[in-house]
Design an enzyme around this catalytic site. Sequence first.
Site, PDB file in Angstrom:
ATOM      1  N   SER A  63       0.798  -1.227   0.000  1.00  0.00           N
ATOM      2  CA  SER A  63       0.000   0.000   0.000  1.00  0.00           C
ATOM      3  C   SER A  63       0.832   1.279   0.000  1.00  0.00           C
ATOM      4  CB  SER A  63      -0.957   0.016   1.189  1.00  0.00           C
ATOM      5  OG  SER A  63      -0.255   0.194   2.399  1.00  0.00           O
ATOM      6  N   LYS A  99       0.971   4.781   6.684  1.00  0.00           N
ATOM      7  CA  LYS A  99       0.328   5.585   5.639  1.00  0.00           C
ATOM      8  C   LYS A  99       0.898   7.001   5.704  1.00  0.00           C
ATOM      9  CE  LYS A  99      -2.610   2.188   4.867  1.00  0.00           C
ATOM     10  NZ  LYS A  99      -2.493   1.310   3.735  1.00  0.00           N
TER      11      LYS A  99
END
Length: 194
Positions: A63, A99
Site C-alpha cells: 500500500s 500511511k
Amino acid sequence: MNPEEPSGFPSVAQLTAELRRETYKRNYRQVLRSTVYTLVVVAAFAVLVATIWMPVLRIYGASMTPTLNEGDIVVSLKETGVQQGDLVAFYAGNKLLVKRCIAGPGQWVDIDESGDVYVDGRQLDEPYLTEKALGECDLELPCQVPDNRYFCMGDQRLTSVDSRSTAVGCVSQEQIVGKVLFRVWPLSGFGWLR
C-alpha cells in the site's frame, strides 16, 4: 641433599608458570563476565529505546509502494507533531499500518474521480505517487477531519485501504505509534524517507 634430585616439591619455575596460568584464568573469567554484563545492558537499553522512543517496524503489503516496499525495515520516532506529508505508523484494529498524513484536524478533504486530492480546496502536489486513483472510498466527500484526528492515505492509491474507507477512518492521536523517518533495510534503500 643434592639440588638435582627430585624432592617432591615443584620448582620455582613450575610455581611461577602455575601462578601465571591461574592469574590468566581469573582475568579471563572477569573479562568474560564483564563483557556478558555489558552486552546484556546494551541489549536491554536497545530494546527499551526501540519500544519506547524509536519503534522498528517491518513493512507488509504494497500500500505504500513506491515509497516503501514489502519487507522494508523502518525506524519510527514516537512524536505527536504529525504534519501533512509525514509517514505515520498507527494501529487500525489489531493491525499496524503505515500511511501518509494527508490532512489534520479541522481540514476539509476532497478526492475527485481521477484521484486528485484537495485539502481545504487546494490540490495537493504529490510527487511520491506513480499513479492516482480514487480507490476504495466509501466516505461522503468532501469530509472534514474531526478534532484530534488525521486523514491518512497510502501511496498506492488504487489498492490501499486507508482513511477513505470507514473500516479505517480518520486516525486518532492515540492510535499513532510514531512518524516513520528512516529505512534501514534493504541497504540499497538505506536513508531518510520523504
